[in-house]
Design a protein around this motif. Structure first.
Motif, short mmCIF file in Angstrom:
data_model
loop_
_atom_site.label_atom_id
_atom_site.label_comp_id
_atom_site.label_asym_id
_atom_site.label_seq_id
_atom_site.Cartn_x
_atom_site.Cartn_y
_atom_site.Cartn_z
N ARG A 264 0.78 -1.30 -0.01
CA ARG A 264 -0.03 0.06 -0.01
C ARG A 264 0.88 1.38 -0.14
N PHE A 265 0.21 2.14 -0.57
CA PHE A 265 1.02 3.68 -0.38
C PHE A 265 -0.20 4.46 0.26
N GLY A 266 -0.21 4.70 1.40
CA GLY A 266 -1.09 5.20 2.27
C GLY A 266 -2.38 4.57 2.09
N PRO A 267 -3.63 5.37 1.73
CA PRO A 267 -4.74 4.29 1.16
C PRO A 267 -4.88 3.74 0.12
N THR A 268 -3.96 3.84 -0.89
CA THR A 268 -3.71 3.22 -2.09
C THR A 268 -3.36 1.99 -1.98
N VAL A 269 -4.11 1.03 -2.66
CA VAL A 269 -3.81 -0.69 -2.35
C VAL A 269 -3.04 -0.79 -3.91
N ALA A 270 -1.60 -0.88 -3.98
CA ALA A 270 -0.83 -0.88 -5.55
C ALA A 270 -0.68 -2.52 -5.65
N LEU A 271 -0.53 -3.31 -4.82
CA LEU A 271 -0.51 -4.71 -4.87
C LEU A 271 -1.13 -5.46 -3.92
N PRO B 85 -3.87 -2.31 -17.31
CA PRO B 85 -3.87 -0.98 -17.35
C PRO B 85 -3.05 -0.02 -16.37
N ASN B 86 -2.80 1.24 -16.88
CA ASN B 86 -1.99 2.14 -15.98
C ASN B 86 -2.50 1.90 -14.25
N GLY B 87 -1.75 1.82 -13.37
CA GLY B 87 -2.12 1.94 -12.09
C GLY B 87 -2.27 0.38 -11.65
N ALA B 88 -2.07 -0.69 -12.58
CA ALA B 88 -2.45 -1.84 -12.13
C ALA B 88 -1.32 -2.45 -11.06
N GLY B 89 -0.27 -2.02 -10.97
CA GLY B 89 0.75 -2.58 -10.07
C GLY B 89 2.08 -3.11 -10.77
N LYS B 90 2.17 -2.76 -12.14
CA LYS B 90 3.26 -3.32 -12.97
C LYS B 90 4.61 -2.75 -12.48
N SER B 91 4.80 -1.35 -12.24
CA SER B 91 6.01 -1.03 -12.03
C SER B 91 6.52 -1.13 -10.60
N THR B 92 5.29 -1.14 -9.53
CA THR B 92 5.57 -1.57 -8.26
C THR B 92 6.01 -2.93 -8.00
N THR B 93 5.69 -3.82 -8.97
CA THR B 93 6.07 -5.10 -8.88
C THR B 93 7.61 -5.40 -9.20
P1 ADP Z 1 1.60 0.32 -13.19
O1 ADP Z 1 2.83 0.23 -13.35
O2 ADP Z 1 0.31 -0.83 -13.67
O3 ADP Z 1 1.02 1.61 -14.33
P2 ADP Z 1 1.96 1.40 -10.69
O4 ADP Z 1 2.84 0.33 -9.97
O5 ADP Z 1 2.70 2.45 -11.16
O6 ADP Z 1 1.22 0.71 -11.84
O7 ADP Z 1 1.05 1.84 -9.62
C1 ADP Z 1 0.15 1.10 -8.83
C2 ADP Z 1 -0.43 2.04 -7.90
O8 ADP Z 1 0.30 2.49 -7.00
C3 ADP Z 1 -1.23 3.25 -8.76
O9 ADP Z 1 -2.52 3.41 -7.97
C4 ADP Z 1 -0.13 4.36 -8.31
O10 ADP Z 1 -0.99 5.46 -8.34
C5 ADP Z 1 0.37 3.93 -7.07
N1 ADP Z 1 1.62 4.07 -6.78
C6 ADP Z 1 2.82 3.70 -7.26
N2 ADP Z 1 3.93 4.14 -6.91
C7 ADP Z 1 3.38 5.11 -5.88
C8 ADP Z 1 4.01 6.11 -5.17
N3 ADP Z 1 5.48 6.36 -4.85
N4 ADP Z 1 3.32 6.74 -4.09
C9 ADP Z 1 2.00 6.55 -4.08
N5 ADP Z 1 1.26 5.86 -4.78
C10 ADP Z 1 2.20 5.07 -5.61
#
Ligand code: ADP
Ligand code: ADP
Length: 220
Positions: free
Chosen positions: A12-19, A37-45
């Motif tokens: 989680r990033f604060g209230p946002t569930v990323a994974l 889609p954008n925001g699905a969690g690919k970069s975070t993974t």
């Molecule tokens: P993708 O790569 O699939 O577009 P991300 O992994 O970038 O998805 O993002 C997944 C979710 O986590 C999104 O809602 C994004 O806004 C949020 N997120 C990613 N990195 C951060 C961060 N450093 N701070 C806050 N929210 C983040």
């Protein structure tokens, strides 16, 4: 065995569930498309796999080990995360030489990867004047420097013209044909369906489908 294993990642990033329980494996010798889609969690993974972000739960392994415990990690996994991170006043050649030097590699290795990504003609120019497509190529060159068996590229098609897209497809196919594991993300299925052997489809931080491309396309 799997080149990359992702098991039950939560973040989680604060209230946002990323994974939200992200799990999949990447096999050697093929291109695995990571699509959603954008925001699905690919970069975070990918960032968690590389130890750049910490997961709240779950784990990720490269070659059976956590990234942080790999010996000479840049020779084990090459990554393109954000092609915009370049020092604008330096040339691509300086940039790659510096990276090569920091990994104990020779300038000859720089020439090889420059040739491989087709940057020879522009290698002495300042990176500040590079197009996004040239920055993508430079980022890929940097990922290839250590000759790693595992490659992870986040949205490498972004900013490429049609010729660049065809080029990167060929490069990814040839890297997989050499036996490497290639994980490549995109928010567009159309960019991956002709490139990948296998697709991991994600949405809202978890895997929705995980199957061979032919199987997945037949099902839709
Ligand atoms: P993708 O790569 O699939 O577009 P991300 O992994 O970038 O998805 O993002 C997944 C979710 O986590 C999104 O809602 C994004 O806004 C949020 N997120 C990613 N990195 C951060 C961060 N450093 N701070 C806050 N929210 C983040
Ligand atoms: P130090 O350990 O002295 O802080 P660094 O290892 O960060 O130095 O950098 C060594 C040299 O490489 C410096 O001249 C720095 O400007 C340069 N350098 C740092 N990062 C990059 C980069 N990404 N590309 C090219 N040159 C860089």
């Amino acid at each position: 065995r799997a080149a990359i294993e992702v098991n039950g990642l939560r973040k989680r990033f604060g209230p946002t569930v990323a994974l939200d329980g992200m799990s999949f494996a990447v096999a050697p010798g093929r291109v695995t498309g990571f699509v959603g889609p954008n925001g699905a969690g690919k970069s975070t993974t990918m960032r968690v796999i590389l130890g750049l972000d910490a997961a709240d739960e779950g784990h990720a392994l490269v070659g059976g080990r956590p990234y942080g415990s790999l010996r000479r990690p840049l020779s084990q996994v090459g990554a393109l995360l954000d092609a915009s991170a370049l020092q604008p006043s330096r040339s691509a050649r300086d940039h790659l030489r510096w990276l090569a030097h920091s990994q104990g590699l020779t300038a000859g290795r720089v020439d090889e990867v420059v040739e491989q990504v087709g940057l020879r003609a522009v290698i002495r120019r300042r990176a500040g004047g590079y197009s996004l497509g040239m920055r993508q190529r430079l980022g890929i060159a940097a990922a290839l420097l250590g000759d790693p068996p595992v490659l992870m590229l986040d949205e490498p098609f972004n900013g490429l013209d049609p010729e660049g897209i065809v080029w990167i497809r060929g490069l990814l196919r040839s890297l997989a044909a050499e036996g490497r594991a290639v994980l490549v993300s995109s928010h567009l299925m159309s960019e991956l369906q002709d490139t990948a052997d296998h697709l991991v489809v994600v949405g809202r931080g978890r895997v929705i489908a995980d199957a061979g491309v032919a199987e997945l396309l037949a099902a839709t």
